[in-house]
Design an enzyme around this catalytic site. Structure first.
Site, short mmCIF file in Angstrom:
data_model
loop_
_atom_site.label_atom_id
_atom_site.label_comp_id
_atom_site.label_asym_id
_atom_site.label_seq_id
_atom_site.Cartn_x
_atom_site.Cartn_y
_atom_site.Cartn_z
N ASP A 255 51.02 -6.57 -16.50
CA ASP A 255 50.39 -5.24 -16.60
C ASP A 255 50.83 -4.45 -15.37
OD1 ASP A 255 47.69 -4.22 -18.37
OD2 ASP A 255 48.19 -3.08 -16.57
N ASP A 302 50.97 -4.96 -26.63
CA ASP A 302 49.78 -4.18 -27.01
C ASP A 302 49.64 -2.99 -26.04
OD1 ASP A 302 47.42 -3.35 -28.18
OD2 ASP A 302 46.18 -4.74 -27.02
N CYS A 342 47.93 1.43 -31.06
CA CYS A 342 46.52 1.83 -31.21
C CYS A 342 46.42 3.36 -31.23
CB CYS A 342 45.65 1.24 -30.11
SG CYS A 342 46.13 1.77 -28.47
#
Ligand code: SAH
Length: 398
Positions: A255, A302, A342
């Site tokens: 990340d 994601d 998303c």
């Protein structure tokens, strides 16, 4: 008595089909006598041009002018909210989300639970309430009361978190904090499918955890045995925990946020101690995928929403294409790629097309194993397809 809003002729059709939004262009004006000018967040009674009552909603400034709470003429009060929250709770019970090892779920998913503008996520004994409309913001105390009435058997506190979701928050004076109960004395621990994590509703993104990936994480667990896994955009490390429990050979969680890396490390320690075959790395995704020497058998992508608005859709689709092309080039032969979007503005078809372009670009032979979506505690109101946002593909890459 609520102010009455009259629609233009013919504009009642979508409400008669239970679509929960009234657009500003559909409004003819206020009926007389009115309770005064309508303020943002007020409850209003919506009427057709012929004077038929269509229901009650929250008024909002902007292109969505009213979000419908009910399709009849009824007071929106404590008992109304209690009834809706009670229905939402029973649905989660039906879904089997209350079980040993699972105390984390979305209790209210806006339009999907007939409460437009409201999100409620539950972490064991804490409900995190998020308002996306001025109306829900103004009703927050009432909502907290209704929540405790309906869920008092497991809820101890309600945390209000709307700093990042409320439109025009300057004029509303939104302040995040506890609106019922006190902060927990110790760092909270919640459970999802038997895995523990620290939800951080005070500092974390969204309500502190991404509950919407629960079922997709469980699928990762089934594929993980003996695999070298990359969990890109790991945030709290949700996918990594499932991969480790599933017997992964090694897991790298990546990340760009140092905070996310620390959260992932803490969650891995909480479940597996310090000797798990896991590394958490702070790195930017595109750079990492271009330069990493490692090969991975199982990869998860994601990313955050690339398209927050329809007008940036072309750039977002390019972004998904580039990201997936890099992953498809990198993944080991017979690898499995979990890839998600998303972005509400990106349709399932558009997302799939950008992944198809990525597959063409990679020159690999690619098959679709699963087509994924948001779980049942994020229900989509069939009359409000805009509520469908999470889509994913699981690819087998030769
Ligand atoms: N997969 C996570 C949720 C991901 S949220 C889960 O299951 O909970 C998106 C994450 O992407 C955030 O933590 C954010 O810090 C990270 N991120 C955003 N842009 C990034 C980039 N360019 N490279 C790497 N990480 C990024």
């Amino acid at each position: 008595m609520y102010s009455k809003i009259i629609l233009k002729p013919g504009k009642e059709a979508s409400l008669l089909r239970f679509h929960p939004w009234v657009f500003s262009g559909a409004i003819a004006g206020l009926a007389e006598p009115s309770a005064g000018p309508v303020q943002e967040g007020d409850k209003v009674l919506v009427m057709s041009h012929q004077g038929q009552v269509l229901g009650v909603g929250h008024a909002q400034a902007g292109s969505i002018a009213v979000r419908m709470l009910s399709f009849s003429d009824e007071p929106v009060d404590l008992s109304f909210y209690g009834k809706r929250i009670g229905q939402a709770l029973r649905l989660r019970e039906t879904l089997g989300l209350f079980r040993k090892g699972n105390d984390t779920f979305r209790l209210v998913h806006g339009e999907g639970d007939f409460l437009p503008g409201l999100i409620v996520d539950v972490y064991k004994d804490t409900a995190v309430l998020q308002a996306h409309s001025a109306g829900m913001h103004l009703d927050r105390e009432l909502l907290a009361q209704a929540l405790l009435q309906q869920c008092g058997h497991f809820l101890k506190r309600v945390y209000y978190k709307s700093e990042n979701t409320l439109p025009h928050k300057e004029s509303l004076g939104a302040i995040d904090g506890y609106i019922a109960g006190k902060a927990p004395a110790r760092k909270p621990v919640a459970c999802e499918n038997g895995l523990k994590f620290h939800p951080d509703w005070e500092e974390g993104q969204k309500t502190g955890f991404f509950i919407d990936q629960r079922e997709n994480r469980a699928l990762v667990e089934r594929y993980a045995r003996g695999k070298r896994v990359l969990n890109m955009f790991c945030y709290t490390g949700g996918f990594s925990l499932y991969a480790l429990r599933g017997g992964a050979l090694e897991v790298d969680s990546v990340d760009s946020s140092a905070k996310a890396v620390a959260l992932t490390e803490a969650n891995v320690r909480l479940n597996f101690g310090t000797s798990a075959p896991h590394r958490a790395l702070e790195a930017e995704a595109f750079g990492f995928l271009r330069s990493a020497d490692e090969t991975y058998d199982l990869m998860i992508l994601d990313p955050p929403a690339f398209a927050k608005h329809q007008r940036v859709l072309p750039q977002a689709l390019q972004g998904y294409r580039k990201l997936n092309a890099l992953a498809l080039k990198k993944i080991a032969p017979n690898g499995v790629l979990f890839t998600f979007s998303c972005s509400q503005a990106v349709s399932r078809e558009d997302f799939r097309l950008s992944v198809v372009s990525a597959a063409v670009q990679s020159g690999r032979k690619v098959r679709i194993l699963h087509q994924l979506c948001q779980p049942a505690d994020h229900p989509v109101n069939i009359f409000h397809p805009e509520g469908e946002y999470l889509k994913g593909l699981v690819l087998f890459v030769e």
